[in-house]
Design a protein around this motif. Structure first.
Motif, PDB file in Angstrom:
ATOM      1  N   MET A   1       7.523  -0.730  -0.956  1.00 17.47           N
ATOM      2  CA  MET A   1       8.169  -0.621   0.328  1.00 17.47           C
ATOM      3  C   MET A   1       7.202  -1.083   1.407  1.00 17.47           C
ATOM      4  N   HIS A   2       7.713  -1.564   2.482  1.00 14.18           N
ATOM      5  CA  HIS A   2       6.900  -1.982   3.622  1.00 14.18           C
ATOM      6  C   HIS A   2       6.474  -0.758   4.413  1.00 14.18           C
ATOM      7  N   SER A   3       5.332  -0.850   5.061  1.00 20.02           N
ATOM      8  CA  SER A   3       4.811   0.297   5.814  1.00 20.02           C
ATOM      9  C   SER A   3       5.788   0.800   6.879  1.00 20.02           C
ATOM     10  N   SER A   4       6.623  -0.081   7.394  1.00 28.50           N
ATOM     11  CA  SER A   4       7.590   0.332   8.421  1.00 28.50           C
ATOM     12  C   SER A   4       8.646   1.285   7.855  1.00 28.50           C
ATOM     13  N   GLU A   5       8.810   1.293   6.533  1.00 32.69           N
ATOM     14  CA  GLU A   5       9.784   2.159   5.885  1.00 32.69           C
ATOM     15  C   GLU A   5       9.171   3.472   5.394  1.00 32.69           C
ATOM     16  N   PHE A   6       7.844   3.559   5.413  1.00 32.84           N
ATOM     17  CA  PHE A   6       7.156   4.743   4.892  1.00 32.84           C
ATOM     18  C   PHE A   6       7.327   5.915   5.849  1.00 32.84           C
ATOM     19  N   LYS A   7       7.691   7.073   5.274  1.00 36.41           N
ATOM     20  CA  LYS A   7       7.867   8.283   6.090  1.00 36.41           C
ATOM     21  C   LYS A   7       6.802   9.329   5.781  1.00 36.41           C
ATOM     22  N   SER A   8       6.630   9.640   4.499  1.00 39.02           N
ATOM     23  CA  SER A   8       5.692  10.684   4.107  1.00 39.02           C
ATOM     24  C   SER A   8       5.366  10.557   2.627  1.00 39.02           C
ATOM     25  N   ALA A   9       4.168  10.982   2.272  1.00 37.43           N
ATOM     26  CA  ALA A   9       3.772  10.985   0.868  1.00 37.43           C
ATOM     27  C   ALA A   9       4.275  12.227   0.143  1.00 37.43           C
ATOM     28  N   ALA A  10       4.897  13.142   0.866  1.00 37.13           N
ATOM     29  CA  ALA A  10       5.378  14.391   0.263  1.00 37.13           C
ATOM     30  C   ALA A  10       6.331  14.137  -0.893  1.00 37.13           C
ATOM     31  N   ASN A  11       7.069  13.058  -0.866  1.00 37.02           N
ATOM     32  CA  ASN A  11       8.017  12.736  -1.940  1.00 37.02           C
ATOM     33  C   ASN A  11       7.344  12.097  -3.159  1.00 37.02           C
ATOM     34  N   ILE A  13       4.303  13.363  -4.613  1.00 36.00           N
ATOM     35  CA  ILE A  13       3.349  14.275  -5.240  1.00 36.00           C
ATOM     36  C   ILE A  13       3.490  14.191  -6.753  1.00 36.00           C
ATOM     37  N   GLY A  14       2.325  14.088  -7.432  1.00 33.51           N
ATOM     38  CA  GLY A  14       2.315  14.002  -8.884  1.00 33.51           C
ATOM     39  C   GLY A  14       2.517  12.597  -9.422  1.00 33.51           C
ATOM     40  N   LYS A  15       2.633  11.633  -8.535  1.00 37.43           N
ATOM     41  CA  LYS A  15       2.841  10.243  -8.950  1.00 37.43           C
ATOM     42  C   LYS A  15       1.592   9.421  -8.658  1.00 37.43           C
ATOM     43  N   LYS A  16       1.640   8.169  -9.035  1.00 33.90           N
ATOM     44  CA  LYS A  16       0.586   7.212  -8.709  1.00 33.90           C
ATOM     45  C   LYS A  16       1.153   6.250  -7.680  1.00 33.90           C
ATOM     46  N   ALA A  17       0.288   5.783  -6.788  1.00 32.12           N
ATOM     47  CA  ALA A  17       0.734   4.839  -5.763  1.00 32.12           C
ATOM     48  C   ALA A  17      -0.334   3.789  -5.523  1.00 32.12           C
ATOM     49  N   ILE A  18       0.102   2.639  -5.091  1.00 27.59           N
ATOM     50  CA  ILE A  18      -0.816   1.580  -4.672  1.00 27.59           C
ATOM     51  C   ILE A  18      -0.470   1.214  -3.238  1.00 27.59           C
ATOM     52  N   VAL A  19      -1.504   1.084  -2.430  1.00 31.10           N
ATOM     53  CA  VAL A  19      -1.341   0.660  -1.046  1.00 31.10           C
ATOM     54  C   VAL A  19      -2.002  -0.702  -0.938  1.00 31.10           C
ATOM     55  N   VAL A  20      -1.242  -1.692  -0.499  1.00 29.11           N
ATOM     56  CA  VAL A  20      -1.747  -3.054  -0.374  1.00 29.11           C
ATOM     57  C   VAL A  20      -2.050  -3.317   1.096  1.00 29.11           C
ATOM     58  N   GLY A  21      -3.290  -3.693   1.373  1.00 29.71           N
ATOM     59  CA  GLY A  21      -3.682  -4.026   2.733  1.00 29.71           C
ATOM     60  C   GLY A  21      -4.867  -3.205   3.200  1.00 29.71           C
ATOM     61  N   CYS A  22      -5.420  -3.619   4.330  1.00 31.42           N
ATOM     62  CA  CYS A  22      -6.592  -2.925   4.859  1.00 31.42           C
ATOM     63  C   CYS A  22      -6.452  -2.630   6.351  1.00 31.42           C
ATOM     64  N   GLY A  23      -5.272  -2.822   6.892  1.00 27.88           N
ATOM     65  CA  GLY A  23      -5.052  -2.540   8.310  1.00 27.88           C
ATOM     66  C   GLY A  23      -4.880  -1.053   8.562  1.00 27.88           C
ATOM     67  N   SER A  24      -4.627  -0.720   9.798  1.00 28.84           N
ATOM     68  CA  SER A  24      -4.529   0.692  10.171  1.00 28.84           C
ATOM     69  C   SER A  24      -3.345   1.386   9.507  1.00 28.84           C
TER      70      SER A  24
END
Length: 107
Positions: A1-11, A13-24
């Motif tokens: 998903m694009h960062s503009s669609e991200f709301k919270s990491a609360a959903n 929990i217990g999973k693995k995630a990758i974040v692509v990019g180095c901006g704020s």
């Protein structure tokens, strides 16, 4: 998903995630994942230069001083082609890493 669609990491929990990019946005999202105990991997295309706040202030202090107009300092700092600025910064940061910041970067 694009960062503009991200709301919270609360959903996630217990999973693995990758974040692509180095901006704020990537930093904020990765931090949120970590706060929620998500197993996070962060990926970016190019290297990151790590420099202490003290060394950054020293570098910027050359032009950004109380007695020097900020607009003129900005003009000087943006007057060179980006490829030249990038190479100069790489050399500056490398030199600082080998001298002033050596103690904090050695591990």
């Amino acid at each position: 998903m694009h960062s503009s669609e991200f709301k919270s990491a609360a959903n996630h929990i217990g999973k693995k995630a990758i974040v692509v990019g180095c901006g704020s946005s990537a930093r904020d999202i990765a931090h949120d994942f970590c706060d929620h105990g998500v197993d996070i991997t962060r990926y970016q295309r190019s290297s990151t230069f790590v420099i202490s706040a003290k060394s950054a202030a020293t570098m910027l202090g050359i032009m950004y001083k109380d007695d020097f107009p900020t607009e003129l300092a900005d003009t000087y700092n943006t007057s060179l082609p980006w490829a030249v600025v990038r190479r100069l910064c790489q050399r500056k940061v490398s030199a600082i890493a080998e001298t002033a910041d050596k103690a904090i970067l050695s591990f």
